[in-house]
Design a protein around this motif. Structure first.
Motif, short mmCIF file in Angstrom:
data_model
loop_
_atom_site.label_atom_id
_atom_site.label_comp_id
_atom_site.label_asym_id
_atom_site.label_seq_id
_atom_site.Cartn_x
_atom_site.Cartn_y
_atom_site.Cartn_z
N TRP A 93 0.85 -1.19 0.00
CA TRP A 93 0.00 0.00 0.00
C TRP A 93 0.88 1.23 0.00
O TRP A 93 1.91 1.26 0.67
N GLY A 98 0.66 5.65 0.37
CA GLY A 98 -0.21 6.75 0.74
C GLY A 98 0.46 7.68 1.72
O GLY A 98 1.68 7.84 1.72
N HIS A 130 -3.65 5.57 -1.14
CA HIS A 130 -4.20 5.99 -2.44
C HIS A 130 -3.78 5.02 -3.53
O HIS A 130 -4.29 5.07 -4.65
N SER A 131 -2.84 4.09 -3.21
CA SER A 131 -2.35 3.14 -4.21
C SER A 131 -2.20 1.76 -3.57
O SER A 131 -1.92 1.63 -2.37
N PRO A 141 -2.86 3.22 -8.73
CA PRO A 141 -3.92 3.90 -7.97
C PRO A 141 -4.99 2.91 -7.56
O PRO A 141 -5.29 1.94 -8.27
N ALA A 171 -10.95 3.23 -3.64
CA ALA A 171 -10.65 4.56 -4.19
C ALA A 171 -11.75 5.56 -3.82
O ALA A 171 -12.91 5.17 -3.71
N PRO A 172 -11.38 6.80 -3.54
CA PRO A 172 -10.09 7.42 -3.81
C PRO A 172 -9.06 7.20 -2.71
O PRO A 172 -7.86 7.21 -2.95
N VAL A 173 -9.51 7.01 -1.46
CA VAL A 173 -8.60 6.82 -0.34
C VAL A 173 -9.19 5.78 0.60
O VAL A 173 -10.39 5.77 0.86
N ARG A 174 -8.31 4.94 1.11
CA ARG A 174 -8.72 3.90 2.05
C ARG A 174 -7.82 3.96 3.27
O ARG A 174 -6.61 4.15 3.16
N TRP A 232 -13.33 4.10 0.58
CA TRP A 232 -14.02 5.24 -0.03
C TRP A 232 -14.09 6.43 0.94
O TRP A 232 -15.10 7.13 1.05
#
Length: 117
Positions: free
Chosen positions: A5, A7, A52-53, A58, A65-68, A82
């Protein structure tokens, strides 16, 4: 485990935000209406990440997505997908699963899963 991950660390977020001393808990808010609660102490663990990836690409919608939120030391229902917001609060408040019978903290090392554990 065996997932890569990328971010922003929770520590960096807290350095930027500088929570007030009264903040002791957080509620994660997701775009689908899902919420979950964690203590500020749990959020400050060194391995907590706002990702974010995943695996060098991504995040897909399926993966959050967009952020976890990634909290490896906690059950994955605390790793909200989300993510649309983080609310710092002085008192604990139940999220979705906690309102439906799951333990408020769910410490995996204490085998806490349900509210009566």
């Amino acid at each position: 485990y065996d997932n890569r991950w990328d971010g922003v660390s929770a520590a960096h977020i807290l350095d930027v935000v500088k929570p007030l001393p009264a903040a002791k808990h957080l509620i994660f808010h997701s775009y689908d209406g899902y919420t979950t609660n964690v203590t500020l102490d749990a959020f400050t663990e060194a391995n907590v990440l706002l990702a974010h990836s995943w695996e060098g690409a991504p995040l897909s919608r399926e993966h959050g997505a967009p952020v976890r939120v990634i909290m490896p030391s906690w059950y994955f229902w605390k790793s909200a997908k989300w993510l649309r917001g983080i609310e710092l609060i002085p008192k604990d408040a139940p999220g979705f699963w906690e309102r439906n019978g799951y333990h408020m903290y769910a410490d995996p090392f204490k085998e806490q899963r349900f509210w009566n554990d």
